[in-house]
Design an enzyme around this catalytic site. Sequence first.
Site, PDB file in Angstrom:
ATOM      1  N   ASP A 468       1.161   3.858   4.625  1.00 45.41           N
ATOM      2  CA  ASP A 468       1.709   2.556   4.257  1.00 45.41           C
ATOM      3  C   ASP A 468       0.650   1.797   3.435  1.00 45.41           C
ATOM      4  O   ASP A 468      -0.496   1.654   3.874  1.00 45.41           O
ATOM      5  CB  ASP A 468       2.072   1.757   5.519  1.00 45.41           C
ATOM      6  CG  ASP A 468       2.802   0.475   5.198  1.00 45.41           C
ATOM      7  OD1 ASP A 468       4.041   0.498   5.184  1.00 45.41           O
ATOM      8  OD2 ASP A 468       2.133  -0.552   4.961  1.00 45.41           O
ATOM      9  N   ASN A 476       3.108  -7.776  -4.269  1.00 40.26           N
ATOM     10  CA  ASN A 476       4.376  -7.973  -4.985  1.00 40.26           C
ATOM     11  C   ASN A 476       4.640  -9.451  -5.239  1.00 40.26           C
ATOM     12  O   ASN A 476       5.039  -9.858  -6.331  1.00 40.26           O
ATOM     13  CB  ASN A 476       5.525  -7.387  -4.167  1.00 40.26           C
ATOM     14  CG  ASN A 476       6.198  -6.240  -4.885  1.00 40.26           C
ATOM     15  OD1 ASN A 476       5.982  -6.023  -6.071  1.00 40.26           O
ATOM     16  ND2 ASN A 476       7.038  -5.512  -4.201  1.00 40.26           N
ATOM     17  N   ASP A 485       5.932  -2.073  -8.934  1.00 39.53           N
ATOM     18  CA  ASP A 485       6.469  -0.749  -9.280  1.00 39.53           C
ATOM     19  C   ASP A 485       5.396   0.124  -9.916  1.00 39.53           C
ATOM     20  O   ASP A 485       5.305   1.327  -9.639  1.00 39.53           O
ATOM     21  CB  ASP A 485       7.644  -0.904 -10.253  1.00 39.53           C
ATOM     22  CG  ASP A 485       8.889  -1.459  -9.572  1.00 39.53           C
ATOM     23  OD1 ASP A 485       8.892  -1.536  -8.323  1.00 39.53           O
ATOM     24  OD2 ASP A 485       9.839  -1.833 -10.282  1.00 39.53           O
ATOM     25  N   GLU A 512       7.018   0.626   0.518  1.00 42.09           N
ATOM     26  CA  GLU A 512       5.666   1.099   0.216  1.00 42.09           C
ATOM     27  C   GLU A 512       5.214   2.173   1.196  1.00 42.09           C
ATOM     28  O   GLU A 512       4.018   2.442   1.316  1.00 42.09           O
ATOM     29  CB  GLU A 512       4.688  -0.083   0.258  1.00 42.09           C
ATOM     30  CG  GLU A 512       4.437  -0.680   1.641  1.00 42.09           C
ATOM     31  CD  GLU A 512       5.466  -1.737   2.040  1.00 42.09           C
ATOM     32  OE1 GLU A 512       5.172  -2.533   2.942  1.00 42.09           O
ATOM     33  OE2 GLU A 512       6.560  -1.754   1.450  1.00 42.09           O
TER      34      GLU A 512
END
Length: 593
Positions: A468, A476, A485, A512
Amino acid sequence: MHQLRIIVILLQLLAVSFCAAASPPELSQAAQHIDSNPAYALELLLPLIEQAQENEDSKTEAIALRYAGMAYHRMGKPADAALFLQDGLSAARLNGHRAEEGDLLNTFGIYCFDIGMYEQSQRYFLQALEIRKQSDDTLGIARTTNNLGRIQDKIGNFDRAIEYYQESLALKNTTAEINGRILTLSNMGLAYKGKGDLEQAIRLYQEALLLSEQTTYPEGEGYAQQNLGEAYRLLGRLDLSLSHCTKALDAYRSVRYQPRLSQAAFETALTYQALKDYPNAEQLYNEALELATSQNQQELIRDIMKQLALLSEEEGDLSSALSYFKRFVALQDALSSVYNREKILILDAEHRSRYQQAEITLLRRDAELNQSKLQQQHFIVFALSALSLTALGSIYYFRRQVKLRRAKEAELLIVTQALQEANSRLNHLAATDSLTKLSNRRQFDQSYPEDCARAKENGLDIALILADIDFFKQYNDQLGHLAGDRCLRQVASLLRRCLKETPYWAARYGGEEFAIVLYNAGVAEAAKVAECFRRSLENLTLAHPLSPNGQITISLGIASALSCGSYQPDVLFKAADDALYLAKSGGRNQVQQ
């Protein structure tokens, strides 16, 4: 002999057609606007970056990211510039694009120089120079050599700076690089000014300005005008100084080049102050201060504080003068220690670079001798190959007759294969995550239980790694989904590289999170793979402004069927998930089992 010559020419043309690769027209169009209209250049570049990532065109992606970093830098947005340049450098390095890596290192060096990180700037320039020399990139070598001269000039090593500039000019004179010659002439003038030779400095500035009239290059014109303005101010010719300074301001404003605009505003303010025009001086000092603050130009901020203090003193505002002087002294003390440390590092790197260059020269001479021998051998092999091709032409004619008889049968076979390939592509698309090109959640849910059952049936161990990305939501939220992205693609690309020589496979489990399935492997092997992935991502140093580590990191949890005592997919998954929780609660950027 005539036939052999024709074959040679045909083979050369064929090689050129395969090797030539033009940049997409959108890239060229965007590049034309970086100097004149960086905001418009970004409008062209951002969709192009996304398209290149979707098409896995890493070369176009690296070039477009560099251009975007340049545009943000000119607009006075250093944080955005650094992010895009770092992403471009990572894309170039991950995919082995050496020429683009050299360009990005050189651009990153310019960015660091403009914000006062001189030692870091020199490191980037030296790396760029090494790459460009390996490919004999004359123009690239000339540009980077010029930039290394700027570093030496900055630390007061003026004679060495002039050597770099002369070397750069000699290379640029062999090319059509007018813009680069303009900048190098101005830079050389600065070095002579540093030595106290203002007359020679002005001659070089004027030569640069005359050259700028032969082309459309506002940045180069502004640079020459600004330097002339400073020189004439030092000579006491203030009206002439003001004329050149205001022209420099107009040139930089026309292209919105913020890092240079702040310097030009400061220089113009100095001239106004010398003319006792305090309102215009104060206005331009404040404009320069606002620009310098937004771009973290600490040295310029220090100089502005000093001049504002002197200006306030001249106007009789002693309270403001004292406040500005205090800020000036604080900045001066902080920058002096940094400057001395960086000067030592820069001089040390310069010494090592010159010593290594001497070794490289000796090795290159030896390589040239060996290359001459190889070329003679290649010519003999090539001539024999050409004769073989002539013989093969005759054989081809007879074999063609046999192929014609089998055409109908082959046509049916091709159609069958095309259908099979189409079905295979459809199955691949259905099982692949479109963003990261790893297996998707659907494929994981299907294949992971099958691998567990197969391992149990064959009496083999099976391991699972859950990973993770740390603080990804904050990344983000701060930088936007486009950057998020791009980060996911880079992490996935790195994961594929870690698994390249293994039989293991990975999937994007969601958001993620990633899952790695290791058939016929236990906890020890899983720990080795997980640590390789974690360390490789850490070494990539992808910037993350909201992470305590300042960069993208990943936490991983591992478990195996034998370690958790069950081949049940859900039990094994929960054991790996529990280990992942321990890794994240224990400080992140680690592997737990």
